[in-house]
Design a protein around this motif. Sequence first.
Motif, PDB file in Angstrom:
ATOM      1  N   SER A 140       7.445   5.949  -3.493  1.00 44.91           N
ATOM      2  CA  SER A 140       6.252   5.163  -3.171  1.00 44.91           C
ATOM      3  C   SER A 140       4.999   6.027  -3.141  1.00 44.91           C
ATOM      4  O   SER A 140       3.904   5.556  -3.476  1.00 44.91           O
ATOM      5  CB  SER A 140       6.435   4.462  -1.817  1.00 44.91           C
ATOM      6  OG  SER A 140       7.498   3.545  -1.864  1.00 44.91           O
ATOM      7  N   VAL A 141       5.144   7.263  -2.731  1.00 45.32           N
ATOM      8  CA  VAL A 141       4.000   8.179  -2.677  1.00 45.32           C
ATOM      9  C   VAL A 141       3.648   8.696  -4.064  1.00 45.32           C
ATOM     10  O   VAL A 141       2.462   8.793  -4.428  1.00 45.32           O
ATOM     11  CB  VAL A 141       4.298   9.355  -1.719  1.00 45.32           C
ATOM     12  CG1 VAL A 141       3.204  10.422  -1.828  1.00 45.32           C
ATOM     13  CG2 VAL A 141       4.400   8.858  -0.284  1.00 45.32           C
ATOM     14  N   MET A 142       4.651   8.996  -4.873  1.00 47.17           N
ATOM     15  CA  MET A 142       4.423   9.683  -6.144  1.00 47.17           C
ATOM     16  C   MET A 142       4.331   8.752  -7.350  1.00 47.17           C
ATOM     17  O   MET A 142       3.703   9.105  -8.355  1.00 47.17           O
ATOM     18  CB  MET A 142       5.535  10.708  -6.373  1.00 47.17           C
ATOM     19  CG  MET A 142       5.626  11.767  -5.289  1.00 47.17           C
ATOM     20  SD  MET A 142       6.835  13.066  -5.636  1.00 47.17           S
ATOM     21  CE  MET A 142       6.080  13.871  -7.041  1.00 47.17           C
ATOM     22  N   VAL A 143       4.952   7.586  -7.279  1.00 51.28           N
ATOM     23  CA  VAL A 143       5.001   6.707  -8.456  1.00 51.28           C
ATOM     24  C   VAL A 143       4.338   5.355  -8.174  1.00 51.28           C
ATOM     25  O   VAL A 143       3.218   5.094  -8.610  1.00 51.28           O
ATOM     26  CB  VAL A 143       6.452   6.499  -8.935  1.00 51.28           C
ATOM     27  CG1 VAL A 143       6.478   5.660 -10.223  1.00 51.28           C
ATOM     28  CG2 VAL A 143       7.142   7.837  -9.178  1.00 51.28           C
ATOM     29  N   LYS A 144       5.035   4.499  -7.434  1.00 53.41           N
ATOM     30  CA  LYS A 144       4.543   3.145  -7.149  1.00 53.41           C
ATOM     31  C   LYS A 144       4.978   2.731  -5.755  1.00 53.41           C
ATOM     32  O   LYS A 144       6.154   2.846  -5.420  1.00 53.41           O
ATOM     33  CB  LYS A 144       5.092   2.158  -8.176  1.00 53.41           C
ATOM     34  CG  LYS A 144       4.605   0.726  -7.986  1.00 53.41           C
ATOM     35  CD  LYS A 144       5.172  -0.175  -9.064  1.00 53.41           C
ATOM     36  CE  LYS A 144       4.671  -1.609  -8.898  1.00 53.41           C
ATOM     37  NZ  LYS A 144       5.196  -2.505  -9.955  1.00 53.41           N
ATOM     38  N   PRO A 145       4.050   2.242  -4.933  1.00 51.84           N
ATOM     39  CA  PRO A 145       4.416   1.853  -3.552  1.00 51.84           C
ATOM     40  C   PRO A 145       5.394   0.683  -3.510  1.00 51.84           C
ATOM     41  O   PRO A 145       5.105  -0.396  -4.018  1.00 51.84           O
ATOM     42  CB  PRO A 145       3.071   1.464  -2.928  1.00 51.84           C
ATOM     43  CG  PRO A 145       2.040   2.152  -3.760  1.00 51.84           C
ATOM     44  CD  PRO A 145       2.593   2.158  -5.154  1.00 51.84           C
ATOM     45  N   PRO A 177       0.829  -1.212   0.000  1.00 46.80           N
ATOM     46  CA  PRO A 177       0.000   0.000   0.000  1.00 46.80           C
ATOM     47  C   PRO A 177       0.863   1.262   0.000  1.00 46.80           C
ATOM     48  O   PRO A 177       2.052   1.222   0.321  1.00 46.80           O
ATOM     49  CB  PRO A 177      -0.780  -0.120   1.314  1.00 46.80           C
ATOM     50  CG  PRO A 177       0.137  -0.884   2.218  1.00 46.80           C
ATOM     51  CD  PRO A 177       0.867  -1.854   1.327  1.00 46.80           C
ATOM     52  N   LYS A 178       0.246   2.381  -0.357  1.00 45.93           N
ATOM     53  CA  LYS A 178       0.958   3.655  -0.349  1.00 45.93           C
ATOM     54  C   LYS A 178       1.278   4.042   1.095  1.00 45.93           C
ATOM     55  O   LYS A 178       0.413   4.010   1.957  1.00 45.93           O
ATOM     56  CB  LYS A 178       0.105   4.738  -1.006  1.00 45.93           C
ATOM     57  CG  LYS A 178       0.800   6.098  -1.124  1.00 45.93           C
ATOM     58  CD  LYS A 178      -0.091   7.123  -1.821  1.00 45.93           C
ATOM     59  CE  LYS A 178      -0.261   6.766  -3.275  1.00 45.93           C
ATOM     60  NZ  LYS A 178      -0.968   7.853  -4.020  1.00 45.93           N
ATOM     61  N   PRO A 179       2.525   4.415   1.396  1.00 48.27           N
ATOM     62  CA  PRO A 179       2.910   4.723   2.777  1.00 48.27           C
ATOM     63  C   PRO A 179       2.431   6.097   3.227  1.00 48.27           C
ATOM     64  O   PRO A 179       2.091   6.958   2.409  1.00 48.27           O
ATOM     65  CB  PRO A 179       4.441   4.680   2.723  1.00 48.27           C
ATOM     66  CG  PRO A 179       4.761   5.117   1.322  1.00 48.27           C
ATOM     67  CD  PRO A 179       3.667   4.536   0.463  1.00 48.27           C
TER      68      PRO A 179
END
Length: 407
Positions: A295-300, A230-232
């Motif tokens: 992870s927040v902007m592209v891929k977690p 999941p997104k952090p």
Amino acid sequence: MKLFLQKHRELVIFFLLSFFSAFLFSFQLGKESFWLDEMYSVRYAMHFSTFLASVANGSSSERNMWLYYVILHWWVTIGTGEVAVRMLSVVFGVGGVVTIYVLGKETYGRKAGIIAATLLMLNTFYLQYAQEARAYSLLLFIFCLSSYAMVRLGKRFSLGNVVIYSTLGIAAIFTHIFSIIFLLFQGLYLVVSYRKSWQKVAFVVTIFLGLLTILYVLIHNPGRQVGWIPKPTLVQFALTYIFFCSGFVNTLVYLGLICYALVEQGKRGILKIDLFFWYLVVLAVVPVAVVFIYSVMVKPIFIYRYLIFGMPAIILLGAQALAALKRNTAILIFGILVIFHVNTLYKYFTTPNKEQWREAVATIAQQAKPNDLIIIYPAFLDAPFYYYREQNPSLKKIKTITILEED
């Protein structure tokens, strides 16, 4: 006796660090059952040829921890129970403690090495993975080894040191793909060390182009290996350092020690820059920050344990600062760290930390009737069920089906 201890001081230190860390890491090793990821380690190790075939034909997206699976494949000939399998991680865990001592001694002296090794040994986050059938204690062990090899290579450029460092770099990539992060910073360290010799810089760049090529071949596949992450959140970012330092109070203490070390480095001036110190500072901060932002902007892809190599960097920075402090001050601060480390260790050993598959399957065995049907869904949960079914023979008489997930 005193003469013997003085003559064989290093041997005594190695023995004491190995003995106490082995005892601590082995304590309650089989108390809890394998959790899901551990179960897949066991499955891959026990059926390694099948695992490789599934990777080759594309039915498995696993491109990580291959070195660990290979070693574990041979290790499980000893046994496939929780204690036997996890003992391999204990071995690597002990190796990490001894190696961080050697690294600390090489860079900041024996006192700093002993402090670093003791703090790593008592670190609950590290102990957790020294007791788990996954590759993270191996990853930290290789990080410490490759950092030591990096320092030696930076001091003396020789064929032997190049071969040792390159071999450890390949081992790191085949242990965990995130190791490329610290390897790139090691490459930067070596480039700065050799900045006056373009031939040596070119050689280092060639080594890392080779490592990047290996990494590309390893991970270039259509799998969804990190699709479950999941997104952090910012809370998770902060928790990373609390876990690395084994508690909130210890985090504050380490922060204070690192700030002190930064001030002392500033006093030395640009002409007396400690390159290894800044290597540790960068590793303690940049990988966590970069992976979090990505992870927040592209891929977690942000998982605490994937970045475990940032932990020894923090510990070494703290140990270097403690070794430089006045004796009474250092003892006081070290004592505070030890007290809070022991407190988190007590909580770890008295609180369940893993999925209780052994107990769950035993409960099913107690309640199941001959005409029942056991359905496993989703399919990836079948590994722990079938493993612990072997400990409950009555379940073998009950029909069990696994429902495959639809894409």
